[in-house]
Each structure stands twice: as C-alpha cells, then as structure tokens.
Enzyme design. Sequence first.
Site, PDB file in Angstrom:
ATOM      1  N   GLU A  49      96.756  -4.051 -11.418  1.00  0.00           N
ATOM      2  CA  GLU A  49      97.163  -5.346 -11.962  1.00  0.00           C
ATOM      3  C   GLU A  49      98.552  -5.281 -12.592  1.00  0.00           C
ATOM      4  O   GLU A  49      99.341  -6.214 -12.470  1.00  0.00           O
ATOM      5  CB  GLU A  49      96.130  -5.835 -12.989  1.00  0.00           C
ATOM      6  CG  GLU A  49      94.789  -6.234 -12.394  1.00  0.00           C
ATOM      7  CD  GLU A  49      94.890  -7.412 -11.437  1.00  0.00           C
ATOM      8  OE1 GLU A  49      95.889  -8.169 -11.493  1.00  0.00           O
ATOM      9  OE2 GLU A  49      93.981  -7.585 -10.613  1.00  0.00           O
ATOM     10  N   TYR A 132      96.287 -12.390 -19.050  1.00  0.00           N
ATOM     11  CA  TYR A 132      95.905 -12.271 -17.644  1.00  0.00           C
ATOM     12  C   TYR A 132      95.310 -10.895 -17.343  1.00  0.00           C
ATOM     13  O   TYR A 132      94.227 -10.776 -16.740  1.00  0.00           O
ATOM     14  CB  TYR A 132      97.096 -12.516 -16.716  1.00  0.00           C
ATOM     15  CG  TYR A 132      96.769 -12.091 -15.306  1.00  0.00           C
ATOM     16  CD1 TYR A 132      95.963 -12.893 -14.493  1.00  0.00           C
ATOM     17  CD2 TYR A 132      97.181 -10.852 -14.804  1.00  0.00           C
ATOM     18  CE1 TYR A 132      95.595 -12.485 -13.220  1.00  0.00           C
ATOM     19  CE2 TYR A 132      96.817 -10.438 -13.533  1.00  0.00           C
ATOM     20  CZ  TYR A 132      96.034 -11.260 -12.750  1.00  0.00           C
ATOM     21  OH  TYR A 132      95.648 -10.850 -11.492  1.00  0.00           O
ATOM     22  N   ASP A 150      96.047 -16.041 -11.753  1.00  0.00           N
ATOM     23  CA  ASP A 150      97.342 -15.640 -11.222  1.00  0.00           C
ATOM     24  C   ASP A 150      97.894 -16.790 -10.393  1.00  0.00           C
ATOM     25  O   ASP A 150      97.324 -17.880 -10.354  1.00  0.00           O
ATOM     26  CB  ASP A 150      97.225 -14.341 -10.417  1.00  0.00           C
ATOM     27  CG  ASP A 150      96.476 -14.511  -9.098  1.00  0.00           C
ATOM     28  OD1 ASP A 150      95.913 -15.609  -8.853  1.00  0.00           O
ATOM     29  OD2 ASP A 150      96.456 -13.559  -8.301  1.00  0.00           O
TER      30      ASP A 150
END
Length: 355
Positions: A49, A132, A150
């Site tokens: 990520e 996030y 996202d």
Amino acid sequence: MRDTAPEPALSTQLLEWYDHHARDLPWRVAPADRQAGMVPDPYRVWLSEVMLQQTTVAAVRDYFHRFTSRWPTVQALAAAEDADVMGEWAGLGYYARARNLLKCARAVSADHGGVFPLDHDALLSLPGIGPYTAAAISAIAFDAPEVVMDGNVERVMARMFDIHTPLPDAKPELKARAAELTPQDRPGDYAQAVMDLGATICSPKSPACGICPWRDPCRARAAGTAPELPKKQPKKAKPVRRGVAYLAQRADGALLLERRPDSGLLGGMLGWPGSPWAESPAADCPPFPADWQVLPGEVRHTFTHFHLILTLKTAPLPDGPAPEGLLIVKRHDFRPSDLPTVMRKAYDLWRGGAE
C-alpha cells in the site's frame, strides 16, 4: 426508499464477481486461499500500500519482489541500512514514503514486538500511516469492516451514485456512500474487489459497463454520465524551476556527490552538488573553483508540484579531501541505481556525452 439494491445484495454480487476475476498480485492472498484459511501478512499488505501510493501496480511489482526478497519481514526491514533502502526505492519517487517506511518498520519492531497492531487507532499512530493506509491494513490484513478509499473506489462510487460534485470536495460524500456498501462479511475481500472493479472494468476512460457486476444498479450508466465521472477541479499549471548540477570525477574514477538533508525533496538521497532550484535563472555556485564546462543538453524532470530543468556542468575533480559538506565516492562503490531518477538522468546524460 433507496433506488439501488440493498447493501447485502450489492456486496454479495461484487464478491461473487471477485471470486472469479480477482487480480493475481504478489502481495495478495487469493479469495479461494483466504476462504481456505490463509491469512494475509500485514507486512506485505502495508508495504504494497505504501508503494502503490501515487504509483501503478505495473511499476510496483518488481520493487515489491526486490524488497520482500531482501527484507522478508518487518524486523528485517527495520534493521536495514537507510542508504540500502533508499537505493532500492530509487525510481519509485515520493521519497518521503521511503523514509517513513523505515521509521514505521522500526516503530513496529521496537514498540509492537514486530507485529502490526490490530487496533485501527494504533495503526494511525505509526509513522507514515494515514487514514487510507490504516483502513487498508485493517480491512485487507485483519478483515475489519473499514472503508478503503483510493482513486479506483472514488471513481466507482461517483458512477454508482451519479455524483457530480468535483473532487476533492466530493470525498466525504463518496466515503459515506462506500460505507453504506461495505459488508460485515469478508470486508477485506470486498475492499480489494471494489479496487479491482475500478482498475479493470470501471476504468477512467471507456468503462466496460456491459460486463460490470453492478451494471443494473449503476445510476451513472443509466444516465449516460459514467465516462465523465468523477468530476475534478481544473488543475493549476505547474511552475517551471531551473537549477545547475555539478558533476566532477577524479582521475581514478572517484565521483563527487552530496547526501541531501533528511527533510525535504529527495531527502536522504545521494545526488550531485548543485544550485538551489528556483523559477528565476539558476545561480552559479560550483562546489570548488575550476573551469566548469556546460554539457550540451539539459535534464528535464517533473515532480508533484513543479517541472525542473537542470543545466549540467562538468570539471575534473582534483586530488585531496572532499569540499565541506560533500563526499567522494570511489568508482567501484558507486551505483547509479542508488540515485533518485532526476540525478540518474543527469548521470546518464553526462556519461552519454563522455562516450
């Protein structure tokens, strides 16, 4: 009364699609393996990520393989030399991510026994982990019903609900809509399913609505507005900055370099000594007195907020100690791959001109 299918039906539809069409990614546990009891590695989820921020899957694959081969656990990464990690990161850009990667690995190793915490707030307290990334780790690694937002998910939600508010103003509404659809059952697979849907079918241009599992309830498809969503604010033109880079080599092949400060652009990376980068004409500030020659051509590179044009100047590096604040790197110790992309472009132009 809601005019889309109820949340359980929509999430079930998408999970059924994902079970057959999930992308094969090196950091992912396939849905069949997950249902058979295989648990995702939070380290691999976190690493992927961080790498994927502002970068494509295609660009990240090789970096991910190299990182996990060299540092297979968070403890191994925590024990790595900063320069080695920055060198492996070179080319991915956004170098603050690499610095935070090391800080986070060391915090997990020192403060959490080498195990990523299950608690969402504890994840948020780690260096470099924002909302996030914390949501992605919680959902994908720990199967918690967190909302993972996202760019792919934003696009899917904007089209699903035909939301025309431009980004970034639309973000709260898009997240609220995404939260409505996030199931309690298999939330980790669901989060990845929405991202896959956006990446493979609900693409930015020419979405493949005819094969989308959410074709019927999608409001934008019904309205014919899907290709124009999500709306975005007009981008401001990027300014152009200029600078000078000084490349000097000793008779024995040793090179003159600098280690950039840890904070700021390209922080902690090796580079060529140079002038400040400014929109005004570049100041001439060579690292030592010499007959500096301008190299034909120039280096052009684009950062997030500006375009950069570098003029290159070269001169022989005299024997003796390095000028203050700089370092001399022996030829056999120098690896162009350790340089950030803009500095490697300068090296390539220099060596090309020397051949």
